[in-house]
Design an enzyme around this catalytic site. Structure first.
Site, mmCIF file in Angstrom:
data_model
loop_
_atom_site.group_PDB
_atom_site.id
_atom_site.type_symbol
_atom_site.label_atom_id
_atom_site.label_comp_id
_atom_site.label_asym_id
_atom_site.label_seq_id
_atom_site.Cartn_x
_atom_site.Cartn_y
_atom_site.Cartn_z
ATOM 1 N N HIS A 94 -5.363 7.306 -5.180
ATOM 2 C CA HIS A 94 -4.761 8.189 -4.164
ATOM 3 C C HIS A 94 -3.594 8.943 -4.788
ATOM 4 C CE1 HIS A 94 -6.140 5.249 -0.771
ATOM 5 N NE2 HIS A 94 -7.135 5.995 -1.231
ATOM 6 N N SER A 114 -3.999 2.584 -5.092
ATOM 7 C CA SER A 114 -3.160 3.552 -4.390
ATOM 8 C C SER A 114 -1.717 3.385 -4.856
ATOM 9 C CB SER A 114 -3.314 3.359 -2.881
ATOM 10 O OG SER A 114 -2.601 4.315 -2.167
ATOM 11 N N ASP A 123 -7.671 1.245 2.688
ATOM 12 C CA ASP A 123 -8.828 1.932 2.115
ATOM 13 C C ASP A 123 -9.434 1.050 1.021
ATOM 14 O OD1 ASP A 123 -10.685 3.940 1.646
ATOM 15 O OD2 ASP A 123 -9.402 4.997 0.226
#
Lengths: 275, 189
Positions: free
Chosen positions: B37, B10, B130
């Protein structure tokens, strides 16, 4: 390869639902379906998928809840505005010669894109001789679509999308505002027939000039994708148009030779003339 | 040898990939699949941007596409990326998980079911949790679990959460991660 216990349970559940209710999820793309079933399991009071089987078989309300969790309703007006801009600029001008224009919006969910399409047709002067058939298998989504009432908080996004899609007037011309909601104008709704149709089990019902089916095929396995694409191809008139979701290319599909790309990037296609 | 490598990354991800991917040769023997992401407002041309920067080919993972060695596949913004049992890609626009779409958990958990103990899961830099659940599932299916050393990460939250949640086999500094992945192709164990 040995099937996992979870896969056995899911197969049993899907067979039971098919036989009991006629909704056939067996050819859905398995990975995302499995995830949705597992997520549903965490909000139900069951520990195993197999425990869901007697519940959905005996309790119709439980099945209705399951069904609305399985079908996908993430949508917005003029979602992917550039696609709608392309429909306006590249597709609708080619439909102007027809005396009647049939549009099929397959898997319309809660209807946001259907009204978007009606607005496009209105602004291009074609709504009078157009008819939109908006279909979905989910009765709850279809009821929302038919009402055409959407949360006021979404209107800002819809207005932005409308402008990006080349909107020619003001988005506020097309709905009646309330404190909490926006109700789409009757003049748009009059040209739309909302009907239950299941892409998996139902057939072609009219000749179409334009078929839209966006972000539905991604939930089907390859076999079912091909079958549904053939259904669309059969439904379209010669030189009719097909608009898919922006990741749903037809290049790996059985109908790839039936269509040419209007824009491969936007996943807009036109049926070729067969000799 | 392993059958696939999945990477979740991310915040700081693009920089991390630019350190790792130059180490991989063209026709690298193991397919590499990355969930990154990204904001959905940016056009999904990241694969186009990265392809050509390294020896190995980089491309966006497409619906129904068969997963093959020699590629680094990237997720698309706004779509969850999943792997089917037949080793093809699937996409969904189901609700975000861990506020993320694509979600690393979604890729890792489907990949774990498809590849079992042939899978390597790697969590890199990021500012949310996540991927930690996904990495745990990779380990439960017998896959190899790897995390970037948090002190070498631009954002520590994601690697630290993964280390806390999963049975992690290897903690690897960023500048050694490319070499680590390269050696997976020689690993007969």
């Amino acid at each position: 390869m040995i099937k996992s216990l979870l896969d056995i349970e899911i197969d049993c559940l899907l067979s039971a639902i098919t036989e009991r209710y006629g909704y056939d999820f067996r050819n859905y793309a398995r990975a995302s379906l499995k995830r949705r079933i597992q997520n549903y399991l965490t909000v139900s009071d069951c520990n195993h998928v197999s425990e869901l089987i007697p519940k959905v078989l005996h309790d119709k309300e439980c099945f209705a809840k399951f069904l609305s969790n399985m079908s996908v309703t993430v949508t917005e007006m003029f979602r992917d505005p550039l696609v709608f801009k392309s429909i306006r600029e590249d597709i609708l001008p080619k439909l102007k010669t027809y005396s009647r224009i049939n549009v099929w919006h397959a898997g319309c969910a809660t209807g946001e894109e259907v009204y978007s399409m009606a607005i496009l047709l209105e602004e291009e002067g074609l709504l009078g001789r157009a008819h939109i058939y908006a279909t979905d298998f989910n009765a709850k989504s279809l009821a929302t679509a038919k009402e055409g009432i959407y949360p006021a908080e979404n209107v800002q996004l819809y207005t932005r999308n409308y402008l990006k899609a080349g909107g020619k007037s003001s988005f506020s011309d097309y709905y009646q505002a309330n404190y909490e909601s926006a109700k789409m104008k009757d003049s748009l709704r009059e040209k739309i027939t909302f009907a239950s149709h299941n892409l998996i089990s139902d057939q072609v019902f009219a000749e179409m000039n334009l078929v839209l089916c966006r972000n539905v095929l991604i939930y089907f396995d390859k076999v079912l994708q091909d079958r549904v694409l053939e259904l669309f191809s059969d439904s379209l008139v010669s030189r009719g148009f097909l608009v898919l979701g922006d990741k749903e290319a037809i290049k790996y599909s059985i109908v790839k030779d039936d269509f040419e790309a209007v824009s491969e990037r936007l996943k807009t296609y036109r049926k070729v003339l067969h000799v | 040898m392993f059958d696939a490598v999945v990477i979740g990354v991310s915040m700081g991800g693009l920089q991390a990939l630019k350190v790792i991917l130059p180490r991989l040769p063209k026709n690298f023997a193991i397919p590499v699949i990355v969930v990154l992401h990204q904001s959905t407002t940016i056009d999904s041309s990241l694969a186009v941007l990265l392809n050509g920067m390294f020896e190995i080919d980089v491309k966006e993972a497409e619906l129904n596409e068969k997963i093959e060695a020699g590629y680094v596949y990237l997720s698309s913004p706004g779509y969850h990326l999943l792997i089917e049992q037949d080793k093809t890609f699937a996409l969904s626009i189901d609700p975000p998980e861990n506020f993320s779409i694509p979600s690393i958990d979604v890729l890792f958990e489907s990949a774990a079911e498809a590849y079992g103990d042939g899978l390597v899961g790697i969590i890199l830099t990021g500012a949310n949790a996540d991927g930690s659940q996904g990495l745990k599932v990779v380990g439960q299916h017998g896959g190899l679990t790897v995390v970037q050393a948090p002190n070498t990460a631009e954002a520590k939250v994601m690697p630290e959460a993964a280390i806390a949640a999963a049975e992690v086999r290897h903690i690897v500094p960023l500048d050694e991660m490319g070499e680590f992945i390269l050696r997976l192709a020689d690993d007969v164990g």
